[in-house]
Enzyme design. Structure first.
Site, PDB file in Angstrom:
ATOM      1  N   GLU A   1      52.411  56.027  53.556  1.00 23.33           N
ATOM      2  CA  GLU A   1      52.390  54.681  54.141  1.00 23.33           C
ATOM      3  C   GLU A   1      51.591  54.676  55.431  1.00 23.33           C
ATOM      4  OE1 GLU A   1      56.438  53.327  54.318  1.00 23.33           O
ATOM      5  OE2 GLU A   1      56.548  53.167  52.148  1.00 23.33           O
TER       6      GLU A   1
ATOM      7  N   ASP B   1      36.179  36.659  44.373  1.00 24.46           N
ATOM      8  CA  ASP B   1      36.914  37.587  43.506  1.00 24.46           C
ATOM      9  C   ASP B   1      35.925  38.050  42.434  1.00 24.46           C
ATOM     10  OD1 ASP B   1      38.362  38.811  41.523  1.00 24.46           O
ATOM     11  OD2 ASP B   1      40.035  37.392  41.570  1.00 24.46           O
TER      12      ASP B   1
ATOM     13  N   THR C   1      38.923  44.184  41.429  1.00 21.92           N
ATOM     14  CA  THR C   1      39.655  45.268  40.797  1.00 21.92           C
ATOM     15  C   THR C   1      38.655  46.397  40.566  1.00 21.92           C
ATOM     16  OG1 THR C   1      39.280  44.209  38.660  1.00 21.92           O
ATOM     17  CG2 THR C   1      41.434  43.876  39.666  1.00 21.92           C
TER      18      THR C   1
ATOM     19  N   LYS D   1      37.293  47.328  35.825  1.00 26.31           N
ATOM     20  CA  LYS D   1      36.577  46.531  34.818  1.00 26.31           C
ATOM     21  C   LYS D   1      35.133  47.044  34.732  1.00 26.31           C
ATOM     22  CE  LYS D   1      39.648  42.527  35.230  1.00 26.31           C
ATOM     23  NZ  LYS D   1      40.412  42.547  36.491  1.00 26.31           N
TER      24      LYS D   1
ATOM     25  N   ARG E   1      42.773  51.871  37.352  1.00 23.32           N
ATOM     26  CA  ARG E   1      43.389  50.557  37.588  1.00 23.32           C
ATOM     27  C   ARG E   1      43.784  50.462  39.052  1.00 23.32           C
ATOM     28  NH1 ARG E   1      43.792  48.615  32.552  1.00 23.32           N
ATOM     29  NH2 ARG E   1      44.420  46.597  33.401  1.00 23.32           N
TER      30      ARG E   1
HETATM   31  N1  DSN Z   1      43.640  40.152  32.913  1.00 24.22           N
HETATM   32  C1  DSN Z   1      42.294  40.199  33.419  1.00 24.22           C
HETATM   33  C2  DSN Z   1      41.307  39.781  32.408  1.00 24.22           C
HETATM   34  O1  DSN Z   1      41.464  40.155  31.267  1.00 24.22           O
HETATM   35  O2  DSN Z   1      40.339  39.097  32.712  1.00 24.22           O
HETATM   36  C3  DSN Z   1      42.147  39.461  34.689  1.00 24.22           C
HETATM   37  O3  DSN Z   1      43.163  39.811  35.551  1.00 24.22           O
END
Ligand code: DSN
Length: 414
Positions: A53, A197, A223, A226, A232
């Protein structure tokens, strides 16, 4: 995974089944990818044992000599890759990261303006069922009915009328590029923060295959799993003057100890993303999406906005007289994995909408190119045209499995 096999054969078998499934199917969910073996190894490391932390040099636990170095490397790589002044790599994933940004910069009840969920926005951009649409005053822009693209004049008019404190740009189902400069100007005009985002497109941004939001947005969130092809997790990038507020909102505001194994894997993924090969990957993702879109149009599919500029295709199946869920399920039986999705102004309900959403990040990670995209589009056409014919679907499934053999998946050892 010998030890897992010995200790818990039930879980071991399910992991192996999933591995086989990922190897033998064509994965078109646009938010998914295949991470490298190096990212998997960092994720599965002893760093999972450690509590940390705080932030490097300012922790609430001793014993951070290696963890501090790992997090500092991840932060420095994130800043360098995106050209950002500050990076926080601790958010557990995209939803908590967005929440941390709102918590840092908005008072409860202030206006939060985002793309409506049925028009491609995300739950956390102010939709009703999310805390983001409950604690803050949601203001929603939509895509134009005709062009099915964001109408920047309409966004400006809505922002002038509603005076949001924050505007969010970004989406989960929008196949076109974002004009971050226009969003930046609108936000400035109405005195709002701009949050970009870029979860879906971060890999394209670093590859130079999509415009860069960093010069225009106060905060950029992504994120890491992707198109960026990491574990993740999520990151928040911002200018120096917002750094303290953002850091405090993530910890202690919203989270406890960072997931250090994820932080290390993010660092690895960022190193990979800085390579010339990744740049080529990002451009190929877009070329592949365009090739698949063109073939689908050729075969009579109706694409939202008529095509794509990025990694994602939204298909409105209304003219094919098949509902999205039924198509997605039949495609899955054929070894082609996608998800059903609403299309803008969808007369159907979100749990059984008119469309399917496709994306090329995973197939591109397997080395597939334009010719393979056309092949996949042809199979999709065959399945949709024979939606009640299990023999036809079974035939496609066999062909897909055979086809996948020629394309090794990163991170999966056969
Ligand atoms: N669940 C993701 C997606 O499939 O686009 C976005 O958070």
């Amino acid at each position: 995974m010998d030890e897992l096999k010995r200790t818990d054969p039930e879980i071991y078998e399910l992991v192996k089944d999933e591995e086989r499934y990922q190897l033998e199917s064509v994965r078109l969910i646009p938010s998914e990818n295949y991470v490298s073996k190096a990212v998997l190894e960092a994720t599965g490391s002893v760093l999972a044992n450690k509590y940390s932390e705080g932030y490097p040099g300012r922790r609430y636990y001793e014993g951070q000599r290696y963890i501090d170095r790992i997090e500092t490397i991840a932060v420095e790589r994130a800043k360098a890759l995106f050209g950002a002044e500050h990076a926080n790599v601790q958010p557990y994933s995209g939803a908590p990261a967005n929440l941390a940004v709102y918590f840092a910069l908005l008072k409860p009840g202030e206006g939060l303006m985002g793309l409506a969920l049925p028009h491609g926005g995300h739950l956390t951009h102010g939709w009703d069922v999310s805390i983001s649409g409950t604690f803050w005053r949601p203001i929603r822009y939509v895509v134009d009915r005709e062009s099915q693209r964001i109408d920047y004049d309409a966004v400006r008019a809505l922002a002038r009328k509603e005076r949001p404190r924050m505007i969010v740009t970004g989406a989960t189902a929008y196949p076109r590029q974002f004009d971050f400069k226009a969003f930046g100007e609108i936000a400035k005009e109405v005195g709002a923060y701009l949050l970009a985002d870029i979860s879906h497109i971060a890999g394209l941004v670093v590859a130079g295959a999509h415009p860069d939001p960093v010069p225009y947005a106060d905060v950029v969130m992504t994120t890491t799993h992707k198109t960026l092809r990491g574990p993740r997790g999520a990151m928040i990038l911002c200018r120096k003057e917002l750094a303290e507020k953002i850091d405090k909102a993530v910890f202690p505001g919203l989270q406890g100890g960072p997931h250090n194994h994820t932080t290390a894997a993010i660092a690895v993924a960022l190193k990979e993303a800085a390579s010339p090969a990744f740049r080529e990957y990002g451009h190929q993702v877009v070329r592949n999406a365009k090739a698949m879109a063109a073939e689908l149009v050729e075969r009579g599919f109706n694409l939202v906005s008529g095509g794509t500029d990025n990694h994602l295709i939204l298909v409105d199946l209304t003219n094919r007289k098949v509902i999205g869920k039924k198509a997605a399920q039949a495609l899955d039986r054929a070894g082609i994995v996608c998800n059903y999705n609403t299309v803008p102004y969808d007369p159907r309900k979100p749990f059984s909408p008119s469309g399917i959403r496709l994306g090329t990040p995973s197939v591109t990670s397997r080395g597939m190119k334009e010719a393979e995209m056309r092949r996949i589009a042809a199979w999709m056409d065959e399945v949709v045209a024979h939606i009640e014919d299990e023999a036809a679907i079974g035939r496609v499934s066999g062909e897909v499995r055979e086809f996948c053999r020629a394309f090794p998946a990163p991170g999966i050892t056969v």
